[in-house]
Design a protein around this motif. Structure first.
Motif, PDB file in Angstrom:
ATOM      1  N   PHE A  18     -13.778 -80.542  -1.191  1.00 40.34           N
ATOM      2  CA  PHE A  18     -14.447 -79.468  -1.090  1.00 40.34           C
ATOM      3  C   PHE A  18     -13.880 -78.378   0.005  1.00 40.34           C
ATOM      4  N   VAL A  19     -14.006 -77.138  -0.563  1.00 39.20           N
ATOM      5  CA  VAL A  19     -13.564 -76.143   0.320  1.00 39.20           C
ATOM      6  C   VAL A  19     -14.739 -75.030   0.466  1.00 39.20           C
ATOM      7  N   PRO A  20     -15.041 -74.662   1.850  1.00 36.02           N
ATOM      8  CA  PRO A  20     -16.342 -73.835   1.904  1.00 36.02           C
ATOM      9  C   PRO A  20     -15.974 -72.487   1.251  1.00 36.02           C
ATOM     10  N   HIS A  44     -12.026 -56.916  -5.755  1.00 40.34           N
ATOM     11  CA  HIS A  44     -12.736 -57.496  -4.306  1.00 40.34           C
ATOM     12  C   HIS A  44     -14.243 -58.030  -4.917  1.00 40.34           C
ATOM     13  N   ARG A  45     -14.864 -57.223  -5.672  1.00 39.22           N
ATOM     14  CA  ARG A  45     -16.365 -57.773  -6.135  1.00 39.22           C
ATOM     15  C   ARG A  45     -16.001 -59.008  -6.930  1.00 39.22           C
ATOM     16  N   ILE A  46     -15.062 -59.182  -7.726  1.00 41.00           N
ATOM     17  CA  ILE A  46     -14.834 -60.423  -8.624  1.00 41.00           C
ATOM     18  C   ILE A  46     -14.499 -61.518  -7.919  1.00 41.00           C
ATOM     19  N   THR A  52     -18.298 -66.669  -3.584  1.00 42.69           N
ATOM     20  CA  THR A  52     -19.504 -66.828  -2.873  1.00 42.69           C
ATOM     21  C   THR A  52     -20.576 -67.788  -3.531  1.00 42.69           C
ATOM     22  N   SER A  53     -21.079 -68.564  -2.557  1.00 42.00           N
ATOM     23  CA  SER A  53     -22.293 -69.344  -2.932  1.00 42.00           C
ATOM     24  C   SER A  53     -23.165 -68.771  -3.883  1.00 42.00           C
ATOM     25  N   PRO A  54     -23.558 -69.359  -5.098  1.00 44.15           N
ATOM     26  CA  PRO A  54     -23.200 -70.672  -5.402  1.00 44.15           C
ATOM     27  C   PRO A  54     -21.592 -70.704  -5.846  1.00 44.15           C
ATOM     28  N   GLY A  55     -20.931 -69.567  -6.017  1.00 44.49           N
ATOM     29  CA  GLY A  55     -19.698 -69.634  -6.601  1.00 44.49           C
ATOM     30  C   GLY A  55     -19.162 -70.668  -7.312  1.00 44.49           C
ATOM     31  N   TYR A  56     -17.888 -70.892  -7.493  1.00 39.94           N
ATOM     32  CA  TYR A  56     -17.289 -71.773  -8.289  1.00 39.94           C
ATOM     33  C   TYR A  56     -16.558 -72.914  -7.379  1.00 39.94           C
ATOM     34  N   GLU A  57     -16.454 -74.022  -7.893  1.00 41.87           N
ATOM     35  CA  GLU A  57     -16.052 -75.136  -7.333  1.00 41.87           C
ATOM     36  C   GLU A  57     -14.603 -74.979  -6.679  1.00 41.87           C
TER      37      GLU A  57
END
Length: 76
Positions: A18-20, A44-46, A52-57
């Motif tokens: 897990f990386v924040p 930058h938006r992508i 960004t949470s929930p973002g990707y693992e």
């Protein structure tokens, strides 16, 4: 759990750990900068969307960053 770093070669198994989100964001920007990729506002938006949470693992971000790093190395 051990966190796998950004892979530097072909990926055979899912990167673990897990990386924040802020660290994922930093690592992806770092990989792109190291590869000499110039980023625009939409880029930058992508990156924000990906990290960004929930973002990707972490496994997804590590794989994308690995592709960038390996492509830059192959083209150096």
């Amino acid at each position: 759990m051990t966190i796998d770093p950004v892979p530097t070669g072909p990926i055979e198994t899912e990167p673990r750990g897990f990386v924040p989100a802020p660290e994922q964001h930093r690592l992806l920007l770092e990989a792109l900068a190291d590869a000499g990729v110039e980023l625009g506002d939409y880029d930058h938006r992508i990156i924000d969307w990906l990290t960004t949470s929930p973002g990707y693992e972490w496994s997804t971000i590590a794989t994308i960053a690995s592709w960038v790093k390996r492509a830059a190395t192959d083209n150096a």
